[in-house]
Design an enzyme around this catalytic site. Structure first.
Site, short mmCIF file in Angstrom:
data_model
loop_
_atom_site.label_atom_id
_atom_site.label_comp_id
_atom_site.label_asym_id
_atom_site.label_seq_id
_atom_site.Cartn_x
_atom_site.Cartn_y
_atom_site.Cartn_z
N ALA A 145 0.85 -1.18 0.00
CA ALA A 145 0.00 0.00 0.00
C ALA A 145 0.90 1.24 0.00
O ALA A 145 2.07 1.18 0.39
CB ALA A 145 -0.92 -0.01 1.21
N GLY A 152 0.12 -4.89 1.12
CA GLY A 152 -1.07 -4.90 0.29
C GLY A 152 -0.88 -5.66 -1.01
O GLY A 152 -1.84 -6.20 -1.57
N GLU A 183 4.40 -4.84 7.56
CA GLU A 183 3.62 -3.82 8.28
C GLU A 183 4.11 -3.56 9.70
O GLU A 183 4.11 -2.41 10.16
CB GLU A 183 2.14 -4.21 8.31
CG GLU A 183 1.39 -3.94 7.01
CD GLU A 183 1.48 -5.09 6.01
OE1 GLU A 183 0.74 -5.08 5.02
OE2 GLU A 183 2.32 -5.99 6.22
#
Length: 260
Positions: A66, A111, A134
């Protein structure tokens, strides 16, 4: 429909959908997620498309994650809404009646790995790197990664990959059951399209119902899953494709399926 960040090419029942932001390693921002959800809807209802191959532009990344630049300034509420937007996109793909094959040609991180996990199965380049970084950013996967990965490879291995934030190579991802097959970079799309063509050549309703039976059956007890499978099996006997497929077998000719 024209897309700013996606490319779509269709031939012989196979659509190749490419995330096309190579300057940003194909990172998923809000705009790309919106476009992807629209593209999945468009492809699902395109009668010329029976299989989708999903990949990323360039040689470096499938989707590197992401878009951190967009996420960095988000509030708690905005982060929650961004996760929901990503999850909506993944669910739109997972619920497609059309099979989707991920062709992971480079980094599939955060993502990007979540996008690949939303596909029906994954082929990867020998140069691919997969992971959930993450936790190194102080967050967790938010587009369904904690759920899909644990269901695919089990809690312990999912814990290891997500807790450490490490990347793993394609061969290890294959050994863990994340990736189906690994190919040389120049062979990846060729092999993905070969498999897609094989799927496009069989009964489309059979493939759609098989996808449905597997996906929904995993959320049921075994006996309920058996009953669900039998109900779908029976429904298919009322279709023109079943008559054509079995008629062609008996008559020793190639079946011509219409998806009806």
């Amino acid at each position: 429909m024209e897309f700013k960040n996606l490319l779509i090419e269709t031939a012989d029942g196979v659509a190749t959908l490419t995330v096309n932001r190579p300057q940003a390693l194909n990172a998923l921002n809000s705009e790309v997620l919106t476009e992807l959800a629209s593209a999945f809807y468009q492809l699902e209802y395109d009668p010329a498309v029976r299989v989708v191959v999903l990949t990323g532009a360039g040689e470096k990344a499938f989707v590197a994650g992401a878009d951190i630049k967009e996420m960095a300034a988000m509030s708690s509420f905005e982060g929650h809404q961004f996760a929901l937007k990503g999850q909506h996109c993944m669910m739109a793909m997972e619920k497609m009646k059309t099979p989707v094959i991920a062709a992971v040609n480079g980094f599939a991180l955060g993502g990007g790995l979540e996008l690949a996990l939303g596909c029906d199965f994954i082929y990867a380049s020998e140069k691919a790197k997969l992971g959930f970084p993450e936790v190194t950013l102080g967050i967790i996967p938010g587009f369904g990664g904690t759920q899909n990965l644990a269901r695919l490879i089990g809690k312990n291995r999912a814990n290891e990959l997500i807790f450490t934030g490490r990347m793993i190579a394609a061969d290890k991802a294959q050994a863990w059951g994340i990736v189906n097959e690994v190919f040389a970079p120049e062979e990846l799309l060729v092999k993905a399209k070969e498999t897609a063509a094989a799927i496009a050549g069989v009964g489309p309703l059979g493939v759609t119902y098989a996808k449905n039976a597997i996906a929904n059956g995993l959320n049921m007890g075994k006996e309920d899953g058996f009953r669900y499978e039998a109900s779908l099996f029976g429904v298919l006997f009322g279709t023109a494709d079943q008559k054509e497929g079995m008629g062609a077998f008996v008559e020793k000719r190639k079946a011509v399926f219409t998806g009806k």
